[in-house]
Design a protein around this motif. Structure first.
Motif, mmCIF file in Angstrom:
data_model
loop_
_atom_site.group_PDB
_atom_site.id
_atom_site.type_symbol
_atom_site.label_atom_id
_atom_site.label_comp_id
_atom_site.label_asym_id
_atom_site.label_seq_id
_atom_site.Cartn_x
_atom_site.Cartn_y
_atom_site.Cartn_z
ATOM 1 N N VAL A 120 9.147 91.899 5.240
ATOM 2 C CA VAL A 120 7.689 92.123 3.827
ATOM 3 C C VAL A 120 8.261 91.201 3.053
ATOM 4 O O VAL A 120 7.628 89.657 2.550
ATOM 5 N N SER A 121 9.788 90.768 2.377
ATOM 6 C CA SER A 121 10.374 89.612 1.985
ATOM 7 C C SER A 121 9.630 88.369 2.395
ATOM 8 O O SER A 121 9.085 87.181 1.620
ATOM 9 N N PHE B 167 12.052 100.838 1.832
ATOM 10 C CA PHE B 167 12.121 100.452 3.341
ATOM 11 C C PHE B 167 13.826 100.593 3.720
ATOM 12 O O PHE B 167 14.329 99.572 2.727
ATOM 13 N N ASP B 168 13.645 100.311 5.271
ATOM 14 C CA ASP B 168 15.075 99.758 5.666
ATOM 15 C C ASP B 168 14.944 98.256 5.457
ATOM 16 O O ASP B 168 14.058 97.985 5.432
ATOM 17 N N ALA B 169 16.158 97.924 5.521
ATOM 18 C CA ALA B 169 16.745 96.990 5.620
ATOM 19 C C ALA B 169 15.890 95.669 6.326
ATOM 20 O O ALA B 169 15.363 94.582 5.698
ATOM 21 N N GLU B 170 15.229 96.002 7.051
ATOM 22 C CA GLU B 170 14.925 95.056 8.616
ATOM 23 C C GLU B 170 13.281 95.054 7.757
ATOM 24 O O GLU B 170 12.931 93.826 7.905
ATOM 25 N N THR B 171 12.459 95.981 7.822
ATOM 26 C CA THR B 171 11.230 96.009 6.898
ATOM 27 C C THR B 171 10.907 95.518 5.675
ATOM 28 O O THR B 171 10.538 95.133 5.119
ATOM 29 N N SER C 107 5.788 83.649 2.186
ATOM 30 C CA SER C 107 4.791 82.629 3.196
ATOM 31 C C SER C 107 3.380 83.055 2.284
ATOM 32 O O SER C 107 3.298 81.436 1.897
ATOM 33 N N LEU C 108 3.010 84.036 1.767
ATOM 34 C CA LEU C 108 1.684 83.752 1.246
ATOM 35 C C LEU C 108 2.162 83.226 -0.281
ATOM 36 O O LEU C 108 1.447 82.591 -0.436
#
Length: 75
Positions: free
Chosen positions: A55-56, A47-51, A61-62
């Motif tokens: 996701v992290s 993934f690019d850094a923003e994605t 949160s989950l």
């Protein structure tokens, strides 16, 4: 000559998924010969850094929600 290397279980699973019918050595060799990096072989940095940050954040949160539900159920 062969050498033993130590890799994490996560990296092993990623390499195994990538290799198909090839040997681990063939997968790594082909990636390095094509100018790739071991991170590409192991599936890191897909993934690019923003994605990756998004996701992290979602995983964190989950995870908090799961801990809260478990705590509520055991109280």
């Amino acid at each position: 000559m062969s050498k033993n290397i130590v890799i994490s279980d996560d990296v092993y699973r990623r390499l195994k998924r990538e290799k198909g019918d090839r040997s681990f050595s063939e997968v790594i060799d082909a990636k390095l010969d094509s100018g790739g990096t071991l991170a590409e072989v192991s599936g890191q940095q897909v993934f690019d850094a923003e994605t990756a940050d998004h996701v992290s954040d979602e995983i964190e949160s989950l995870s908090r929600g799961t801990v809260e539900r478990i705590t509520d159920e055991t109280d």
